[in-house]
Design a protein around this motif. Structure first.
Motif, PDB file in Angstrom:
ATOM      1  N   CYS A 121       0.848  -1.194   0.000  1.00 36.79           N
ATOM      2  CA  CYS A 121       0.000   0.000   0.000  1.00 36.79           C
ATOM      3  C   CYS A 121       0.885   1.245   0.000  1.00 36.79           C
ATOM      4  CB  CYS A 121      -0.910  -0.001   1.223  1.00 36.79           C
ATOM      5  SG  CYS A 121      -1.942   1.478   1.353  1.00 36.79           S
ATOM      6  N   ARG A 122       0.672   2.125  -0.965  1.00 36.61           N
ATOM      7  CA  ARG A 122       1.533   3.314  -1.078  1.00 36.61           C
ATOM      8  C   ARG A 122       1.059   4.484  -0.216  1.00 36.61           C
ATOM      9  NH1 ARG A 122      -0.091   4.586  -7.328  1.00 36.61           N
ATOM     10  NH2 ARG A 122      -2.180   5.387  -6.956  1.00 36.61           N
ATOM     11  N   GLU A 123      -0.123   4.341   0.411  1.00 34.96           N
ATOM     12  CA  GLU A 123      -0.614   5.417   1.275  1.00 34.96           C
ATOM     13  C   GLU A 123       0.363   5.650   2.421  1.00 34.96           C
ATOM     14  OE1 GLU A 123      -4.637   6.616   3.817  1.00 34.96           O
ATOM     15  OE2 GLU A 123      -4.422   4.622   2.957  1.00 34.96           O
ATOM     16  N   LEU A 124       0.715   6.898   2.630  1.00 31.30           N
ATOM     17  CA  LEU A 124       1.643   7.336   3.682  1.00 31.30           C
ATOM     18  C   LEU A 124       3.087   6.901   3.425  1.00 31.30           C
ATOM     19  CD1 LEU A 124      -0.521   6.748   6.892  1.00 31.30           C
ATOM     20  CD2 LEU A 124      -0.368   8.792   5.459  1.00 31.30           C
ATOM     21  N   LEU A 125       3.407   6.422   2.204  1.00 24.72           N
ATOM     22  CA  LEU A 125       4.792   6.105   1.847  1.00 24.72           C
ATOM     23  C   LEU A 125       5.421   7.316   1.151  1.00 24.72           C
ATOM     24  CD1 LEU A 125       4.834   2.454   0.427  1.00 24.72           C
ATOM     25  CD2 LEU A 125       5.723   3.271   2.615  1.00 24.72           C
ATOM     26  N   TRP A 126       6.666   7.588   1.484  1.00 22.11           N
ATOM     27  CA  TRP A 126       7.383   8.742   0.942  1.00 22.11           C
ATOM     28  C   TRP A 126       8.755   8.314   0.432  1.00 22.11           C
ATOM     29  CZ3 TRP A 126       5.733  14.071   1.613  1.00 22.11           C
ATOM     30  CH2 TRP A 126       4.510  14.197   2.285  1.00 22.11           C
ATOM     31  N   HIS A 127       9.221   8.988  -0.622  1.00 24.88           N
ATOM     32  CA  HIS A 127      10.610   8.878  -1.058  1.00 24.88           C
ATOM     33  C   HIS A 127      11.421   9.897  -0.271  1.00 24.88           C
ATOM     34  CE1 HIS A 127       9.822   6.288  -4.510  1.00 24.88           C
ATOM     35  NE2 HIS A 127       8.826   7.080  -4.858  1.00 24.88           N
ATOM     36  N   ALA A 128      12.438   9.447   0.457  1.00 23.12           N
ATOM     37  CA  ALA A 128      13.293  10.374   1.187  1.00 23.12           C
ATOM     38  C   ALA A 128      14.228  11.100   0.221  1.00 23.12           C
ATOM     39  CB  ALA A 128      14.102   9.624   2.241  1.00 23.12           C
ATOM     40  N   LEU A 129      14.299  12.413   0.347  1.00 20.07           N
ATOM     41  CA  LEU A 129      15.180  13.243  -0.462  1.00 20.07           C
ATOM     42  C   LEU A 129      16.191  13.921   0.462  1.00 20.07           C
ATOM     43  CD1 LEU A 129      12.375  15.013  -2.586  1.00 20.07           C
ATOM     44  CD2 LEU A 129      13.593  12.909  -3.170  1.00 20.07           C
ATOM     45  N   THR A 130      16.961  14.818  -0.080  1.00 19.68           N
ATOM     46  CA  THR A 130      17.778  15.715   0.726  1.00 19.68           C
ATOM     47  C   THR A 130      17.598  17.121   0.166  1.00 19.68           C
ATOM     48  OG1 THR A 130      19.833  15.582  -0.595  1.00 19.68           O
ATOM     49  CG2 THR A 130      19.508  13.894   1.085  1.00 19.68           C
ATOM     50  N   PRO A 131      17.850  18.148   0.996  1.00 18.37           N
ATOM     51  CA  PRO A 131      18.511  18.121   2.291  1.00 18.37           C
ATOM     52  C   PRO A 131      17.680  17.476   3.406  1.00 18.37           C
ATOM     53  CG  PRO A 131      18.650  20.328   1.323  1.00 18.37           C
ATOM     54  CD  PRO A 131      17.655  19.542   0.525  1.00 18.37           C
ATOM     55  N   GLN A 132      18.439  17.059   4.450  1.00 17.74           N
ATOM     56  CA  GLN A 132      17.866  16.612   5.702  1.00 17.74           C
ATOM     57  C   GLN A 132      18.412  17.549   6.777  1.00 17.74           C
ATOM     58  OE1 GLN A 132      17.989  12.353   6.233  1.00 17.74           O
ATOM     59  NE2 GLN A 132      17.127  12.016   4.198  1.00 17.74           N
ATOM     60  N   TYR A 133      17.535  18.022   7.645  1.00 21.39           N
ATOM     61  CA  TYR A 133      17.800  19.243   8.426  1.00 21.39           C
ATOM     62  C   TYR A 133      17.561  19.005   9.913  1.00 21.39           C
ATOM     63  CZ  TYR A 133      17.440  24.385   9.057  1.00 21.39           C
ATOM     64  OH  TYR A 133      17.633  25.702   9.410  1.00 21.39           O
ATOM     65  N   PHE A 134      18.638  19.075  10.699  1.00 26.06           N
ATOM     66  CA  PHE A 134      18.533  18.785  12.127  1.00 26.06           C
ATOM     67  C   PHE A 134      19.446  19.705  12.939  1.00 26.06           C
ATOM     68  CE2 PHE A 134      17.692  14.775   9.890  1.00 26.06           C
ATOM     69  CZ  PHE A 134      16.446  14.472  10.408  1.00 26.06           C
ATOM     70  N   PRO A 135      19.125  19.917  14.221  1.00 26.06           N
ATOM     71  CA  PRO A 135      20.088  20.598  15.086  1.00 26.06           C
ATOM     72  C   PRO A 135      21.402  19.807  15.078  1.00 26.06           C
ATOM     73  CG  PRO A 135      17.943  20.454  16.160  1.00 26.06           C
ATOM     74  CD  PRO A 135      17.865  19.604  14.925  1.00 26.06           C
ATOM     75  N   ALA A 136      22.502  20.499  14.819  1.00 28.03           N
ATOM     76  CA  ALA A 136      23.788  19.816  14.606  1.00 28.03           C
ATOM     77  C   ALA A 136      24.204  18.967  15.794  1.00 28.03           C
ATOM     78  CB  ALA A 136      24.868  20.843  14.261  1.00 28.03           C
ATOM     79  N   ASP A 137      24.019  19.476  17.008  1.00 29.81           N
ATOM     80  CA  ASP A 137      24.435  18.728  18.200  1.00 29.81           C
ATOM     81  C   ASP A 137      23.673  17.406  18.323  1.00 29.81           C
ATOM     82  OD1 ASP A 137      26.240  20.678  18.854  1.00 29.81           O
ATOM     83  OD2 ASP A 137      25.002  21.595  20.429  1.00 29.81           O
ATOM     84  N   ALA A 138      22.369  17.460  18.094  1.00 28.45           N
ATOM     85  CA  ALA A 138      21.551  16.245  18.199  1.00 28.45           C
ATOM     86  C   ALA A 138      21.920  15.248  17.116  1.00 28.45           C
ATOM     87  CB  ALA A 138      20.071  16.607  18.111  1.00 28.45           C
ATOM     88  N   LEU A 139      22.138  15.747  15.903  1.00 27.22           N
ATOM     89  CA  LEU A 139      22.502  14.835  14.813  1.00 27.22           C
ATOM     90  C   LEU A 139      23.859  14.186  15.077  1.00 27.22           C
ATOM     91  CD1 LEU A 139      21.955  13.586  12.071  1.00 27.22           C
ATOM     92  CD2 LEU A 139      22.931  15.636  11.007  1.00 27.22           C
ATOM     93  N   LYS A 140      24.815  14.971  15.545  1.00 21.50           N
ATOM     94  CA  LYS A 140      26.150  14.435  15.833  1.00 21.50           C
ATOM     95  C   LYS A 140      26.094  13.347  16.902  1.00 21.50           C
ATOM     96  CE  LYS A 140      30.716  15.897  17.505  1.00 21.50           C
ATOM     97  NZ  LYS A 140      31.541  17.065  17.933  1.00 21.50           N
TER      98      LYS A 140
END
Length: 232
Positions: free
Chosen positions: A155-174
């Motif tokens: 079922c494709r409902e609520l399915l997404w292709h992930a793209l970029t950019p991806q955007y996060f607070p740097a400290d949390a991502l690190k």
């Protein structure tokens, strides 16, 4: 922007060799309309008014980057990348020593637009935990067995292709990227590291022409998209 952080640093992992392209040089250095894919991507990021700095991770034996006209841009910094995408992103994050948002973008996505960057930046009021550009799945999705036979329709409902950019607070991502790698988790993008830590990133609907150049056919498609924008 939320939580008083107003600095944005873009991160571009460009240490791969792009073996699926079957080219003699890394795919990020293949040319589109007289410029390399990487140069086009960096120009797009560097020219955005809200991006303060761009850090690009290069292969330790990269011999191409220094010849780019944009290589000495005042807002551009290079670091030595790692064996996997996540290692390269972490190498860039390790060179950030101030509170900021990290905007991670694929080197081989030169068709990104400033308007999609704006949408992602503006999403922080809705998604203070961070978000990614993505596009809803439009095609019928099939799951197969290892022999290539269809086992069922997904079922494709609520399915997404992930793209970029991806955007996060740097400290949390690190922090989450470091812990996930140490735990040998399967990290395919930055969002998956945040998901591993129990955080649910937001989804921001992005343009479908923000393609990643992976196969030879993609090069022609990207050239078409870019030429249409020039005409427009």
């Amino acid at each position: 922007m939320n939580n008083s952080i107003d600095k944005i640093i873009a991160i571009v992992p460009a240490a791969g060799i792009g073996s699926r392209m079957g080219a003699q040089i890394p795919k990020q250095y293949l040319e589109l309309d007289g410029k390399s894919i990487l140069a086009l991507t960096l120009e797009l990021l560097l020219s955005h008014a809200k991006i303060d700095r761009v850090i690009v991770a290069l292969h330790p034996k990269d011999s191409y980057f220094s010849s780019l006209a944009i290589a000495n841009h005042s807002k551009l910094q290079t670091v030595v990348g790692g064996g996997e995408r996540a290692d390269s992103v972490l190498a860039c994050l390790n060179h950030i020593d101030e509170p900021c948002w990290a905007m991670v973008h694929d080197a081989a996505r030169p068709c990104l637009t400033h308007s999609d960057i704006d949408k992602l930046i503006d999403s922080t009021d809705t998604f203070p935990q961070g978000a990614i550009l993505a596009s809803p799945v439009r095609d019928t999705m099939k799951r197969s067995d290892k022999q290539g036979n269809i086992t069922h329709t997904v079922c494709r409902e609520l399915l997404w292709h992930a793209l970029t950019p991806q955007y996060f607070p740097a400290d949390a991502l690190k922090e989450n990227l470091s812990l996930a790698l140490a735990a040998k988790a399967n990290i395919t993008d930055e969002a998956s590291a945040m998901e591993w830590a129990g955080i649910s990133p937001g989804l921001v609907n992005g343009r479908v022409d923000n393609i990643k150049i992976t196969h030879p056919d993609d090069l022609q498609l990207a050239a078409l998209f870019l030429s249409q924008r020039t005409k427009g």
